[in-house]
Enzyme design. Structure first.
Site, mmCIF file in Angstrom:
data_model
loop_
_atom_site.group_PDB
_atom_site.id
_atom_site.type_symbol
_atom_site.label_atom_id
_atom_site.label_comp_id
_atom_site.label_asym_id
_atom_site.label_seq_id
_atom_site.Cartn_x
_atom_site.Cartn_y
_atom_site.Cartn_z
ATOM 1 N N SER A 1 0.877 -1.166 0.000
ATOM 2 C CA SER A 1 0.000 0.000 0.000
ATOM 3 C C SER A 1 0.911 1.211 0.000
ATOM 4 C CB SER A 1 -0.929 0.040 1.220
ATOM 5 O OG SER A 1 -2.027 -0.832 1.061
ATOM 6 N N SER A 2 0.408 2.308 -0.521
ATOM 7 C CA SER A 2 1.167 3.553 -0.543
ATOM 8 C C SER A 2 0.259 4.679 -0.078
ATOM 9 C CB SER A 2 1.673 3.872 -1.958
ATOM 10 O OG SER A 2 2.450 2.820 -2.484
ATOM 11 N N ASN A 3 0.794 5.577 0.722
ATOM 12 C CA ASN A 3 0.077 6.803 1.043
ATOM 13 C C ASN A 3 1.085 7.919 1.225
ATOM 14 O OD1 ASN A 3 0.954 5.575 3.463
ATOM 15 N ND2 ASN A 3 -0.766 6.303 4.659
#
Length: 824
Positions: A263-265
């Site tokens: 996941s990326s944020n």
């Protein structure tokens, strides 16, 4: 996140298939798409349990807008709508977490149940629920009553995957939502699967060679001291049930229930924003397929307004926007699980284990398995001071070694309350205060208000007296025990950094040598490196942020070229290529020339991207297959599995480790070195491409090898021919190192196994700041118009504005609405 791809470790109707059947995020409808199983989108219907009327509108994605005059009625309706959209998912996750899948799926799921009973998520959930405030318990109770209103109304119209099984769903309990939360937490933990895989590798190679297969990050030393823990131990056939445990753990990984990889944020501060206000982006990733576990919801009630991401079964918005604050989450890859090897002695029904030279009795309790189509089974679960002895087969622990799993306890944990409080936080400062109370799950929380951005690591991280947690530790030696947990005030955080942005993409987010041990299971660094390149490249806005989320450029390609050109490599590699037989020499020269010119853009139509990925795949086989093969062996599967969850020896060897013993091909009389193996790999990439893509090398396309398979994971759907459940396969670009992540199994196949499941962007400079997109559909029911309806918009990057201002609801959601009224 991930969370979150079915690999074929068993025949179609083995344990993995049985589990997938009921964890499938797509409900199956026998005999056609029955509209009677779908919640209506308009009309007026009474619903017992409501105090006042509630309105439910849907946008083009199928995302519900719940408008209510009380939070009580909003939560009740959320439970009703969640069940209507995702009841198969909810029941399947609950059964998995309880270790009761075999009640629905039969004996094929029994080994999964055995493992999950020993993991005992039910106890974790009980601790979390009991520690929650009375307020939070009331919320969970109201939500459960909404779920049960659906189960009662649709008791004769349930999806056929449930109805055809003969399983009669139990009503939802408030504690079940805590159980789903515990399962989510368990799914984010890569340690169990990685330690099991490492132990499988340890059975194949010596302790001296094992460390080369367990790199933690490019600039970190190899864990030779960690591998020394296993020296002198006879692991072959001595660890009770290891092969079964590893097999089931891999299946759980495939089901997105263990070790969600990605996941990326990220958040952009006002000084780097084109319009002078903050931006936040969230890219929640899961194994590819139908359907994404994530879904959207918007709630408008007095004193509570929020839009964001949910998992059906929990009345919590995990990432979202409340009109003032935006927040998002990604996986820290935190190491808060440890396996311990326990010396076991069995005398009749009594099991003892050794501690500091003394034999202590293992605690024992009975578990009953009500297997569909069979007689009830009673089996004993044993527990040491570290935790339960893991079991995934009918074989009880005997004299020898067994594995115990230690995890944090949550008896004083306020994580459930903290998530709710976070959804009401008015600014970044308050978000810090609430997120520090999230201890039950290891996350990178990134948040933003119009003027500020912040990052906070959550979780509970053990202090180990010795060891790194990469391998199971000798449980009989107290020097490897845990010594409490790190103070949450020591958890990494940052606010409004000078660089003007914050990002988390499963990379190591702390400096080398940081004072507390957060993890040794970091993901690859390239996605975070690419975020840094783009964030530093100019002012950002909504358009550029969308482009970032769809970016398919890898920074690994440039590193590979630097390795090829390094002073100690350039000449030896040329000599190794020249020494190849003529046919291979020409292939290697072509591959080398093209890779040196490759720009790193992994588009689906790129010929050079296809060659680049063929080289990565073939290099893994050339380096490791001689000692860890064949490709069907447990050791090879363990290598591939670990590469899918964290930084891998495949990458580590390509970019360094010139002195590794694995450069020698043990199947030849001569001793090879790195240049020789690289030369072979270059030639093999062309040979493989010729076989898979044809002899016209300019016509190769990465997307012809690498595809998204929009297929139901349910074997029941496959048994019925797929048809209405599946949506075919489409070419895709990217890989595990690109922001638009599309990971494949490095050392196995090219099909996409990991993909973003949901995207969200909040641009505070806009009148309506929030936009979003789901990869598949809001519903898991093929009869619904919102099943798989988002695939094409997803591929085209057609985001949907999600209005928070009431005057814009009609534009976003239209006029059509379902009205639920109080029933009698």
């Amino acid at each position: 996140m991930a969370s979150p791809a079915l690999r074929h470790f068993l025949p179609r109707f083995g344990a993995a298939a049985a589990a997938a059947s009921f964890l499938s995020l797509a409900g199956c409808q026998l005999g056609g798409n029955d509209p009677e199983t779908v919640l209506p989108v308009s009309g007026t219907f009474p619903l017992k349990g409501l105090a006042q009327n509630v309105s439910v509108r849907r946008n083009n994605m199928g995302m519900p807008l719940i408008e209510s005059s009380s939070y009580h009625d909003a939560l009740f309706t959320l439970g009703y709508v969640h069940a209507g959209d995702r009841i198969s998912q909810m029941l399947g996750m609950r059964l998995l977490a309880q270790g009761r899948l075999s009640e629905m799926a039969g004996a094929d799921a029994l080994d999964v149940d055995r493992l999950m009973r020993s993991v005992n998520l039910k106890q974790n959930a009980s601790d979390l629920y009991n520690a929650a405030s009375p307020r939070l318990k009331r919320f969970f109770d109201v939500y459960a009553r909404g779920v049960n209103a659906y189960l009662f109304r649709y008791r004769d119209k349930l999806p056929a995957d449930i109805a055809s099984s003969g399983y009669k769903p139990e009503y939802w309990k408030p504690e079940d939502s805590a159980l789903i939360f515990s399962l989510l937490n368990f799914s984010l933990s890569v340690n169990l699967q990685e330690e099991l895989s490492a132990l499988v590798l340890a059975q194949k190679v010596s302790a001296d060679k094992l460390a080369w297969l367990l790199p933690t990050y490019p600039d970190e030393e190899l864990p030779f001291a960690e591998a020394d823990k296993l020296k002198g131990l006879n692991l072959n056939n001595q660890v009770t049930g290891l092969s079964d445990l590893n097999r089931i753990a891999l299946q759980l990984s495939d089901l997105n229930m263990l070790g969600v990889a990605a996941s990326s944020n990220w958040a952009i501060a006002p000084q780097r924003s084109r319009n002078g206000k903050s931006l936040l982006a969230s890219d929640m990733q899961l194994p590819a397929g139908l359907n994404s576990a994530w879904s959207f919801v918007q709630i408008r009630a007095p004193k509570y307004q929020v839009s964001g991401v949910t998992i059906a079964g929990m009345p919590l918005v995990l990432s979202g926007f409340n009109g003032k604050l935006a927040w998002s989450m990604s996986n820290v890859k935190g190491d808060n699980q440890d396996l311990f090897l326990e010396k076991i002695k069995r005398e009749g029904n009594r099991v003892s284990y050794m501690v500091d030279g003394k034999w202590l009795p293992a605690a024992a309790h009975q578990e009953t398995f009500l297997v569909k189509g069979g007689s009830p089974l009673r089996e004993t679960v044993y527990e040491t001071r570290h935790g339960a002895l893991l079991n995934a087969s009918a074989t009880p622990p005997g004299n020898g070694l067994s594995l115990a799993l230690q995890v944090p306890n949550f008896k004083d944990d306020k994580s459930l309350d903290a998530f709710f409080d976070l959804s009401r936080a008015p600014n970044v400062e308050k978000a810090f205060d609430t997120s520090r109370e999230i201890r039950a799950i290891t996350l990178n929380m990134i948040f933003a208000d119009a003027s500020n951005i912040g990052w906070q690591v959550t979780g509970r991280f053990p202090n180990r007296r010795e060891g790194q947690g990469l391998l199971p530790s000798p449980g009989w030696d107290g020097k490897y025990d845990w010594d409490g947990f790190a103070d949450s005030m020591l958890h990494p955080y940052d606010q409004d950094p000078r660089q003007g942005w914050l990002a988390a993409a499963n990379q190591r987010t702390i400096p080398k040598g940081y004072g507390m041990q957060l993890s040794n299971s970091w993901g690859y660094p390239e996605r975070a490196e690419r975020i840094a390149e783009l964030a530093n490249g100019g002012k950002q806005d909504l358009r550029s942020t969308i482009a970032m989320q769809y970016d398919q450029t890898t920074t690994f390609a440039a590193k590979l070229k630097s390795m090829f050109q390094a002073p100690g490599m350039s000449k030896p590699l040329k000599q190794a290529i020249d020494a190849l037989p003529e046919a291979d020499r020409n292939k290697a020269r072509e591959a080398f020339t093209r890779l040196m010119a490759f720009d790193g853009k992994l588009s689906a139509t790129s010929a050079d991207a296809a060659l680049y990925e063929l080289f990565l795949q073939e290099s893994a086989k050339q380096i490791f297959l001689d000692e860890l093969g064949p490709e069907t062996s447990p050791a090879w599967q363990a290598l591939v599995a670990n590469a899918s969850s964290s930084y891998s020896p495949q990458a580590d060897h390509l970019l360094g480790r010139d002195d590794s013993p694995y450069w020698d091909d043990v199947k030849t009389p001569q001793k090879e070195d790195k240049p020789a193996i690289l030369a072979r790999s270059l030639a093999a990439a062309i040979t493989s491409g010729d076989s898979l893509l044809g002899s016209d090398h300019k016509a190769w396309q990465w997307g012809k090898l690498h595809r998204d398979n929009w297929a139901s994971t349910s074997p029941l759907a496959k048994q019925l021919g797929g048809g209405e459940f599946n949506r075919g396969a489409t070419p895709t670009g990217g890989d595990h190192t690109t922001l638009n992540v599309s990971g494949f199994e490095w050392g196995k196949g090219f099909d996409a196994r990991m993909a973003p499941g949901l995207r969200m962007i909040v641009d505070f400079s806009l009148v309506e700041p929030m936009t979003g997109l789901i990869s598949t559909g809001q519903s898991g029911n093929p009869a619904s118009p919102y099943y798989a309806n988002s695939i094409e918009p997803w591929q085209k990057g057609q985001y949907q504005s999600i209005p928070v201002q009431q005057q814009n609801y009609e534009k976003g959601y239209g006029k059509q609405r379902l009205t639920l009224t109080p029933g009698k």
